[in-house]
Design an enzyme around this catalytic site. Structure first.
Site, PDB file in Angstrom:
ATOM      1  N   HIS A 137     -12.787   3.164   3.516  1.00 13.59           N
ATOM      2  CA  HIS A 137     -11.965   4.257   3.014  1.00 13.59           C
ATOM      3  C   HIS A 137     -12.872   5.414   2.591  1.00 13.59           C
ATOM      4  O   HIS A 137     -14.101   5.276   2.538  1.00 13.59           O
ATOM      5  CB  HIS A 137     -11.126   3.789   1.821  1.00 13.59           C
ATOM      6  CG  HIS A 137     -10.048   2.824   2.212  1.00 13.59           C
ATOM      7  ND1 HIS A 137     -10.187   1.466   2.098  1.00 13.59           N
ATOM      8  CD2 HIS A 137      -8.820   3.029   2.734  1.00 13.59           C
ATOM      9  CE1 HIS A 137      -9.093   0.876   2.530  1.00 13.59           C
ATOM     10  NE2 HIS A 137      -8.240   1.793   2.924  1.00 13.59           N
ATOM     11  N   SER A 180       0.850  -1.192   0.000  1.00  9.54           N
ATOM     12  CA  SER A 180       0.000   0.000   0.000  1.00  9.54           C
ATOM     13  C   SER A 180       0.886   1.243   0.000  1.00  9.54           C
ATOM     14  O   SER A 180       2.017   1.210   0.488  1.00  9.54           O
ATOM     15  CB  SER A 180      -0.859  -0.011   1.262  1.00  9.54           C
ATOM     16  OG  SER A 180      -1.300   1.283   1.583  1.00  9.54           O
ATOM     17  N   SER A 181       0.325   2.354  -0.500  1.00  5.12           N
ATOM     18  CA  SER A 181       1.112   3.598  -0.545  1.00  5.12           C
ATOM     19  C   SER A 181       1.402   4.155   0.851  1.00  5.12           C
ATOM     20  O   SER A 181       2.236   5.040   0.986  1.00  5.12           O
ATOM     21  CB  SER A 181       0.382   4.646  -1.383  1.00  5.12           C
ATOM     22  OG  SER A 181      -0.911   4.875  -0.870  1.00  5.12           O
ATOM     23  N   CYS A 182       0.745   3.614   1.890  1.00  3.14           N
ATOM     24  CA  CYS A 182       1.009   4.142   3.244  1.00  3.14           C
ATOM     25  C   CYS A 182       2.323   3.632   3.814  1.00  3.14           C
ATOM     26  O   CYS A 182       2.685   4.004   4.933  1.00  3.14           O
ATOM     27  CB  CYS A 182      -0.147   3.831   4.178  1.00  3.14           C
ATOM     28  SG  CYS A 182      -0.243   2.098   4.600  1.00  3.14           S
ATOM     29  N   ASN A 235      -4.402   4.449  -3.210  1.00  2.00           N
ATOM     30  CA  ASN A 235      -5.775   4.293  -2.689  1.00  2.00           C
ATOM     31  C   ASN A 235      -6.678   3.795  -3.815  1.00  2.00           C
ATOM     32  O   ASN A 235      -6.778   4.440  -4.859  1.00  2.00           O
ATOM     33  CB  ASN A 235      -6.301   5.629  -2.159  1.00  2.00           C
ATOM     34  CG  ASN A 235      -5.630   6.050  -0.851  1.00  2.00           C
ATOM     35  OD1 ASN A 235      -4.424   5.834  -0.671  1.00  2.00           O
ATOM     36  ND2 ASN A 235      -6.386   6.634   0.042  1.00  2.00           N
ATOM     37  N   TYR A 294      -0.337  -0.931  10.048  1.00  2.00           N
ATOM     38  CA  TYR A 294      -0.552  -1.549   8.738  1.00  2.00           C
ATOM     39  C   TYR A 294       0.701  -1.360   7.874  1.00  2.00           C
ATOM     40  O   TYR A 294       1.149  -2.291   7.191  1.00  2.00           O
ATOM     41  CB  TYR A 294      -1.763  -0.896   8.091  1.00  2.00           C
ATOM     42  CG  TYR A 294      -2.142  -1.410   6.732  1.00  2.00           C
ATOM     43  CD1 TYR A 294      -2.697  -2.675   6.575  1.00  2.00           C
ATOM     44  CD2 TYR A 294      -1.978  -0.620   5.601  1.00  2.00           C
ATOM     45  CE1 TYR A 294      -3.071  -3.143   5.326  1.00  2.00           C
ATOM     46  CE2 TYR A 294      -2.353  -1.070   4.349  1.00  2.00           C
ATOM     47  CZ  TYR A 294      -2.890  -2.331   4.216  1.00  2.00           C
ATOM     48  OH  TYR A 294      -3.260  -2.789   2.974  1.00  2.00           O
ATOM     49  N   LYS A 342       3.135  -4.123   6.056  1.00  2.00           N
ATOM     50  CA  LYS A 342       3.331  -4.159   4.606  1.00  2.00           C
ATOM     51  C   LYS A 342       4.805  -3.984   4.236  1.00  2.00           C
ATOM     52  O   LYS A 342       5.283  -4.577   3.254  1.00  2.00           O
ATOM     53  CB  LYS A 342       2.461  -3.097   3.931  1.00  2.00           C
ATOM     54  CG  LYS A 342       0.967  -3.455   3.966  1.00  2.00           C
ATOM     55  CD  LYS A 342       0.720  -4.733   3.181  1.00  2.00           C
ATOM     56  CE  LYS A 342      -0.723  -5.150   3.099  1.00  2.00           C
ATOM     57  NZ  LYS A 342      -0.905  -6.437   2.414  1.00  2.00           N
TER      58      LYS A 342
HETATM   59  O1  GFB Z   1      -9.456   6.755   2.731  1.00  2.00           O
HETATM   60  P1  GFB Z   1      -9.034   7.076   4.097  1.00  2.00           P
HETATM   61  O2  GFB Z   1      -9.817   6.468   5.211  1.00  2.00           O
HETATM   62  O3  GFB Z   1      -7.540   6.665   4.333  1.00  2.00           O
HETATM   63  O4  GFB Z   1      -9.106   8.674   4.310  1.00  2.00           O
HETATM   64  P2  GFB Z   1      -6.045   7.221   4.207  1.00  2.00           P
HETATM   65  C1  GFB Z   1      -8.542   9.575   3.395  1.00  2.00           C
HETATM   66  C2  GFB Z   1      -8.867  10.990   3.810  1.00  2.00           C
HETATM   67  O5  GFB Z   1     -10.275  11.215   3.627  1.00  2.00           O
HETATM   68  C3  GFB Z   1      -8.568  11.359   5.268  1.00  2.00           C
HETATM   69  C4  GFB Z   1     -10.812  11.844   4.776  1.00  2.00           C
HETATM   70  O6  GFB Z   1      -8.048  12.654   5.324  1.00  2.00           O
HETATM   71  C5  GFB Z   1      -9.956  11.284   5.918  1.00  2.00           C
HETATM   72  O7  GFB Z   1     -10.072  12.092   7.081  1.00  2.00           O
HETATM   73  N1  GFB Z   1     -12.256  11.568   4.880  1.00  2.00           N
HETATM   74  C6  GFB Z   1     -13.243  12.489   4.740  1.00  2.00           C
HETATM   75  C7  GFB Z   1     -12.837  10.395   5.154  1.00  2.00           C
HETATM   76  N2  GFB Z   1     -14.432  11.944   4.962  1.00  2.00           N
HETATM   77  C8  GFB Z   1     -14.218  10.628   5.212  1.00  2.00           C
HETATM   78  C9  GFB Z   1     -15.079   9.532   5.502  1.00  2.00           C
HETATM   79  O8  GFB Z   1     -16.303   9.674   5.599  1.00  2.00           O
HETATM   80  N3  GFB Z   1     -14.504   8.326   5.684  1.00  2.00           N
HETATM   81  C10 GFB Z   1     -13.146   8.134   5.583  1.00  2.00           C
HETATM   82  N4  GFB Z   1     -12.653   6.904   5.746  1.00  2.00           N
HETATM   83  N5  GFB Z   1     -12.294   9.156   5.339  1.00  2.00           N
HETATM   84  C11 GFB Z   1      -5.674   4.696   4.633  1.00  2.00           C
HETATM   85  C12 GFB Z   1      -4.781   3.950   5.561  1.00  2.00           C
HETATM   86  O9  GFB Z   1      -5.279   6.004   4.803  1.00  2.00           O
HETATM   87  O10 GFB Z   1      -5.502   4.416   3.256  1.00  2.00           O
HETATM   88  C13 GFB Z   1      -4.576   2.550   5.172  1.00  2.00           C
HETATM   89  O11 GFB Z   1      -5.234   4.129   6.880  1.00  2.00           O
HETATM   90  C14 GFB Z   1      -4.309   2.370   3.688  1.00  2.00           C
HETATM   91  O12 GFB Z   1      -3.539   2.009   5.926  1.00  2.00           O
HETATM   92  C15 GFB Z   1      -5.324   3.097   2.865  1.00  2.00           C
HETATM   93  O13 GFB Z   1      -3.013   2.793   3.343  1.00  2.00           O
HETATM   94  C16 GFB Z   1      -5.074   3.015   1.378  1.00  2.00           C
HETATM   95  O14 GFB Z   1      -5.644   7.445   2.796  1.00  2.00           O
HETATM   96  O15 GFB Z   1      -5.797   8.385   5.112  1.00  2.00           O
END
Ligand code: GFB
Length: 315
Positions: A186, A114-116, A172, A143, A147
């Protein structure tokens, strides 16, 4: 021009570990057009957290190729809330599969990360060699560490055993079979569901988490599966390969596009009690482009297509 394939999938037995997940399901769709035999194993056949079950499955099924798409995944809140699950489960799954694959004489293994994995403040766009150059983003370091260990497993088995084990790091992802649970998903599926339900209820607002300023790169999972098959055929090397679209958007821009596609006309408000996570995560696509691969599905089209899937399957 795509270079000539190094590895021929024709006639090969290919095990997609994690075929029920979004990426695994997309790989099954993509591999259906290759002249190969696809193997799958439900949890009743092999619980990949269990070493003995994983070894038994691999010694009986004897695949030529293994794709490690099995993982415990989730969005920012799930990662931050269940660090033990994300670290332990992913370490177990990948270690069991890699070692059991070596024992079973698997010729080619593709590990998905993953890109994280990259440092929180890595220079953008993030080159593959940014790995392990700085501290990780705290919300998903568990995570990420698992990875990174998976990449290192592939490298170690290559170094010690000469095994053709490679790693790819998708950005993502979104698309059919995504998780639409608002607590664990996500951002993309969360915003799709929120916009859809807000439209049906006639709400005046839609709430996004964080400030809306973080930037993320998105890739449709069918493009991802196509890129992974390309890497499988065209790459054999120690370094991992980024799989991305090469473009990013702010979360606010994503929310606006989502509302537009779904047809929600209310106001977007921000819940800043929720985390932003890493400020920007755009990967360099140069290595993959140099192998002759590019994505085909634009962001807006991909969202619209996924929304049709959501309407048919989840709404
Ligand atoms: O997709 P996401 O949960 O993961 O969140 P990450 C991306 C951004 O979207 C963050 C915002 O800045 C969240 O605060 N966001 C806005 C929301 N509204 C929402 C919502 O309703 N739900 C969610 N989930 N986010 C994950 C990692 O990071 O990405 C994993 O935690 C993995 O380990 C994955 O790498 C691909 O991009 O921040």
């Amino acid at each position: 021009m795509p270079s000539e394939a190094l590895y021929d999938l024709a006639g090969k037995r290919v095990w997609v570990a994690g075929h029920r997940g979004m990426v695994g399901a997309a790989l099954l769709r993509r591999l259906a057009s290759e002249n190969c035999e696809i193997l799958i194993a439900g949890r009743d056949k092999a619980d990949l957290m269990r070493q003995a079950e994983t070894e038994r499955w691999l010694s009986e099924s004897r695949p030529d190729v293994v794709i490690v798409a099995a993982a415990k995944v989730g969005g920012i809140l799930a990662n931050d809330t269940y660090p033990a699950d994300f670290l332990y489960q992913n370490l177990m799954i990948e270690a069991n599969i890699v070692e059991a694959s070596r024992q079973a004489g698997v010729g080619k293994l593709l590990f998905l990360g993953s890109s994280c994995i990259y440092p929180k403040f890595a220079p953008q766009p993030i080159q593959e060699d940014s790995l392990l150059t700085g501290p990780l983003e705290p919300t998903n370091e568990w995570y990420a560490i698992a990875k990174i260990a998976g990449i290192k497993l592939a490298q170690a088995y290559r170094k010690q055993y000469g095994a053709d084990y490679i790693s790819a790091m998708p950005t993502n992802l979104y698309g059919p079979e995504d998780n639409f649970d608002l607590q664990s998903s996500h951002v993309m599926p969360a915003l799709m569901r929120k916009a859809h339900e807000a439209k049906l209820r006639g709400d005046s607002t839609l709430t996004i988490w964080g400030t809306g300023t973080p930037r993320r790169e998105f890739l449709h999972v069918d493009d991802c599966a196509d890129g992974l098959v390309h890497v499988l055929k065209h790459y054999s090397g120690y370094e991992h390969v980024n799989i991305g679209s090469g473009e990013d958007v702010s979360i606010l821009e994503l929310a606006e596009t989502m509302c537009d596609v779904v047809g929600f006309k209310g106001e977007i408000v921000k819940d800043t009690s929720k985390p932003d996570g890493t400020p920007r995560k755009l990967m360099s696509a140069d290595r993959l482009r140099a192998m002759g691969w590019a994505p085909k599905i634009g962001l807006r089209d991909g969202i619209a297509q996924t929304y049709q899937w959501f309407l048919a399957n989840k709404a």
